[in-house]
Design a protein around this motif. Structure first.
Motif, PDB file in Angstrom:
ATOM      1  N   ARG A 128      10.400  -2.075  -7.379  1.00  0.00           N
ATOM      2  CA  ARG A 128       9.549  -1.343  -6.457  1.00  0.00           C
ATOM      3  C   ARG A 128      10.375  -0.894  -5.254  1.00  0.00           C
ATOM      4  N   ALA A 129      10.017   0.252  -4.697  1.00  0.00           N
ATOM      5  CA  ALA A 129      10.758   0.774  -3.545  1.00  0.00           C
ATOM      6  C   ALA A 129      10.410   0.017  -2.271  1.00  0.00           C
ATOM      7  N   TYR A 130       9.203  -0.517  -2.200  1.00  0.00           N
ATOM      8  CA  TYR A 130       8.711  -1.238  -1.024  1.00  0.00           C
ATOM      9  C   TYR A 130       7.451  -1.983  -1.449  1.00  0.00           C
ATOM     10  N   GLU A 131       6.942  -2.833  -0.595  1.00  0.00           N
ATOM     11  CA  GLU A 131       5.743  -3.604  -0.916  1.00  0.00           C
ATOM     12  C   GLU A 131       4.539  -2.678  -1.008  1.00  0.00           C
ATOM     13  N   THR A 132       3.852  -2.731  -2.134  1.00  0.00           N
ATOM     14  CA  THR A 132       2.731  -1.836  -2.377  1.00  0.00           C
ATOM     15  C   THR A 132       1.552  -2.149  -1.452  1.00  0.00           C
ATOM     16  N   SER A 133       0.971  -1.100  -0.892  1.00  0.00           N
ATOM     17  CA  SER A 133      -0.214  -1.213  -0.044  1.00  0.00           C
ATOM     18  C   SER A 133      -1.427  -0.680  -0.799  1.00  0.00           C
ATOM     19  N   VAL A 134      -2.523  -1.432  -0.766  1.00  0.00           N
ATOM     20  CA  VAL A 134      -3.788  -0.962  -1.316  1.00  0.00           C
ATOM     21  C   VAL A 134      -4.873  -1.216  -0.273  1.00  0.00           C
ATOM     22  N   ALA A 135      -5.572  -0.159   0.127  1.00  0.00           N
ATOM     23  CA  ALA A 135      -6.595  -0.272   1.171  1.00  0.00           C
ATOM     24  C   ALA A 135      -7.893   0.348   0.668  1.00  0.00           C
ATOM     25  N   THR A 136      -8.903  -0.471   0.475  1.00  0.00           N
ATOM     26  CA  THR A 136     -10.186  -0.030  -0.072  1.00  0.00           C
ATOM     27  C   THR A 136     -11.247   0.032   1.026  1.00  0.00           C
ATOM     28  N   GLY A 137     -12.068   1.077   0.975  1.00  0.00           N
ATOM     29  CA  GLY A 137     -13.160   1.216   1.934  1.00  0.00           C
ATOM     30  C   GLY A 137     -12.669   1.365   3.358  1.00  0.00           C
ATOM     31  N   THR A 138     -13.270   0.618   4.281  1.00  0.00           N
ATOM     32  CA  THR A 138     -12.917   0.753   5.690  1.00  0.00           C
ATOM     33  C   THR A 138     -11.500   0.262   5.989  1.00  0.00           C
ATOM     34  N   LYS A 139     -10.911  -0.528   5.089  1.00  0.00           N
ATOM     35  CA  LYS A 139      -9.522  -0.962   5.281  1.00  0.00           C
ATOM     36  C   LYS A 139      -8.560   0.220   5.319  1.00  0.00           C
ATOM     37  N   SER A 140      -8.968   1.337   4.739  1.00  0.00           N
ATOM     38  CA  SER A 140      -8.089   2.505   4.657  1.00  0.00           C
ATOM     39  C   SER A 140      -8.010   3.285   5.961  1.00  0.00           C
ATOM     40  N   ASP A 141      -8.631   2.774   7.038  1.00  0.00           N
ATOM     41  CA  ASP A 141      -8.549   3.479   8.321  1.00  0.00           C
ATOM     42  C   ASP A 141      -7.252   3.181   9.052  1.00  0.00           C
ATOM     43  N   ARG A 142      -6.319   2.495   8.385  1.00  0.00           N
ATOM     44  CA  ARG A 142      -5.016   2.166   8.969  1.00  0.00           C
ATOM     45  C   ARG A 142      -3.908   2.631   8.031  1.00  0.00           C
ATOM     46  N   ILE A 143      -2.679   2.616   8.534  1.00  0.00           N
ATOM     47  CA  ILE A 143      -1.548   3.174   7.775  1.00  0.00           C
ATOM     48  C   ILE A 143      -1.154   2.274   6.616  1.00  0.00           C
ATOM     49  N   TRP A 144      -1.216   0.958   6.789  1.00  0.00           N
ATOM     50  CA  TRP A 144      -0.789   0.041   5.726  1.00  0.00           C
ATOM     51  C   TRP A 144      -1.737  -1.136   5.670  1.00  0.00           C
ATOM     52  N   SER A 145      -2.007  -1.633   4.451  1.00  0.00           N
ATOM     53  CA  SER A 145      -2.900  -2.777   4.293  1.00  0.00           C
ATOM     54  C   SER A 145      -2.440  -3.613   3.106  1.00  0.00           C
ATOM     55  N   GLU A 146      -2.406  -4.919   3.294  1.00  0.00           N
ATOM     56  CA  GLU A 146      -1.988  -5.818   2.226  1.00  0.00           C
ATOM     57  C   GLU A 146      -3.085  -5.935   1.172  1.00  0.00           C
ATOM     58  N   PRO A 147      -2.763  -5.770  -0.120  1.00  0.00           N
ATOM     59  CA  PRO A 147      -3.784  -5.920  -1.167  1.00  0.00           C
ATOM     60  C   PRO A 147      -4.285  -7.362  -1.247  1.00  0.00           C
ATOM     61  N   THR A 148      -5.581  -7.522  -1.488  1.00  0.00           N
ATOM     62  CA  THR A 148      -6.187  -8.854  -1.515  1.00  0.00           C
ATOM     63  C   THR A 148      -6.817  -9.130  -2.877  1.00  0.00           C
ATOM     64  N   LEU A 149      -7.117 -10.402  -3.122  1.00  0.00           N
ATOM     65  CA  LEU A 149      -7.790 -10.820  -4.353  1.00  0.00           C
ATOM     66  C   LEU A 149      -9.300 -10.658  -4.251  1.00  0.00           C
ATOM     67  N   THR A 150      -9.816 -10.517  -3.034  1.00  0.00           N
ATOM     68  CA  THR A 150     -11.264 -10.512  -2.832  1.00  0.00           C
ATOM     69  C   THR A 150     -11.890  -9.122  -2.806  1.00  0.00           C
ATOM     70  N   VAL A 151     -11.107  -8.106  -2.439  1.00  0.00           N
ATOM     71  CA  VAL A 151     -11.660  -6.746  -2.357  1.00  0.00           C
ATOM     72  C   VAL A 151     -11.481  -6.051  -3.701  1.00  0.00           C
ATOM     73  N   GLN A 152     -12.571  -5.482  -4.209  1.00  0.00           N
ATOM     74  CA  GLN A 152     -12.572  -4.864  -5.528  1.00  0.00           C
ATOM     75  C   GLN A 152     -12.355  -3.346  -5.439  1.00  0.00           C
ATOM     76  N   MET A 153     -11.558  -2.827  -6.378  1.00  0.00           N
ATOM     77  CA  MET A 153     -11.355  -1.378  -6.522  1.00  0.00           C
ATOM     78  C   MET A 153     -12.244  -0.844  -7.645  1.00  0.00           C
ATOM     79  N   PHE A 154     -12.545   0.462  -7.567  1.00  0.00           N
ATOM     80  CA  PHE A 154     -13.323   1.166  -8.590  1.00  0.00           C
ATOM     81  C   PHE A 154     -14.716   0.555  -8.747  1.00  0.00           C
ATOM     82  N   ALA A 155     -15.252   0.040  -7.641  1.00  0.00           N
ATOM     83  CA  ALA A 155     -16.584  -0.556  -7.662  1.00  0.00           C
ATOM     84  C   ALA A 155     -17.542   0.243  -6.783  1.00  0.00           C
ATOM     85  N   GLY A 156     -17.258   1.505  -6.625  1.00  0.00           N
ATOM     86  CA  GLY A 156     -18.116   2.387  -5.836  1.00  0.00           C
ATOM     87  C   GLY A 156     -17.491   2.883  -4.558  1.00  0.00           C
TER      88      GLY A 156
END
Length: 309
Positions: A128-156
């Motif tokens: 990987r070129a750098y640590e992957t950032s995944v920001a779902t919902g309101t978390k995406s209002d910032r430039i970078w966000s650490e992916p979590t086990l609790t927040v679900q993707m593709f759930a609306g």
């Protein structure tokens, strides 16, 4: 005259200071961490970079010389092998996203990031070129966000994904916004970001390549649509480091030229609501023609996103 080698400071890598050591006619890369040399495999310099840096230091006094800006200037124009490595990193990135776009089942951000980084390797990248950032919902209002086990993707909700492959140390860069539904209040922001990307690409193709001018066009479009100026640079060069020359920012004097490999990332961030970002990768060939290496808008469509309109 001292018999100590000249050390040219190139910058930081993995919490170590990186130096080019020039001892007579011998060139080598050395890493120093907390006053001690870090053992392990040397960091390579591809093409004529080492020789050109050595020429810059021919008349330098013994000791430490800060060559960070010189190194970036020399590394800016990529040679054939460097372009090949960057193109392979971009291809692995594209193919990884395309592979995952066919299985958009509900999953955690962390699971998606792990799968994506695994696909970088399966598609021919070396990591990987750098640590992957995944920001779902309101978390995406910032430039970078650490992916979590609790927040679900593709759930609306929608997600902003920022992750890319590297090949032999050369780094791609890419961001997508996926999962936007027609009734999402960020749909208009998505259209604005897509429009800015298209306009900036058009300007570059037409030869309008001053960094400050491209940023001005971006921010004018954001303001005219009721959004704030871009809080980060519109783009930057790519190579052994994730951020190299040219810098495409408000105060940058850089002008895009043949040999540059860079990315463009228009975005909209609304505090407490969320954000959208499209980050595509390009190069200017020896004739100055713009070549697309990663089309973030097209990749977003692979996830059934609305950026086509």
């Amino acid at each position: 005259m001292s018999d100590k080698p000249t050390l040219a400071w190139l910058g930081m890598k993995n919490a170590s200071e990186v130096f080019l050591s020039i001892d007579g006619e011998e060139l080598s890369i050395r890493r120093i961490q907390q006053g001690r040399e870090v053992p392990g495999r040397p960091i390579g310099l591809v093409g004529s970079v080492g020789a050109e840096l050595a020429n810059m230091l021919v008349n330098a006094r013994q000791g430490v010389v800060n060559c960070r800006s010189n190194a970036l200037a020399v590394r800016r124009k990529k040679d054939r092998l460097e372009v090949e490595f960057l193109s392979r990193a971009a291809a692995a990135t594209r193919q990884a996203y395309e592979s995952l776009s066919h299985t958009t089942e509900v999953c955690s951000e962390f699971q998606f990031a792990s799968e994506l980084e695994g696909h970088f390797l399966r598609q021919g990248g070396t990591g990987r070129a750098y640590e992957t950032s995944v920001a779902t919902g309101t978390k995406s209002d910032r430039i970078w966000s650490e992916p979590t086990l609790t927040v679900q993707m593709f759930a609306g909700g929608h997600s902003v994904i920022d992750g890319a492959a590297e090949y032999c140390g050369y780094k791609a860069d890419c961001s997508l916004t996926v999962g936007l539904s027609p009734d999402n209040e960020l749909m208009r922001a998505a259209g604005v970001a897509a429009g800015i990307l298209g306009k900036v690409v058009e300007l570059i193709r037409d030869g309008d390549r001053e960094s400050s001018r491209l940023v001005e066009v971006c921010n004018e479009s954001l303001r005219s649509n009721g959004f704030s100026d871009l809080p980060h640079a519109l783009g930057h060069g790519l190579g052994l480091d994730l951020h190299e020359y040219p810098f495409i920012g408000r105060n940058s004097s850089h002008i895009l030229t043949a040999g540059d490999v860079f990315m463009i990332e228009p975005a909209v961030y609304i505090q407490g609501v969320g954000g959208v970002r499209l980050e595509s990768m390009f190069r200017l060939d020896s004739d100055g023609e713009l070549v697309t290496l990663i089309d973030s808008q097209n990749l977003s469509q692979c996830f059934s996103d609305p950026f086509h309109g």
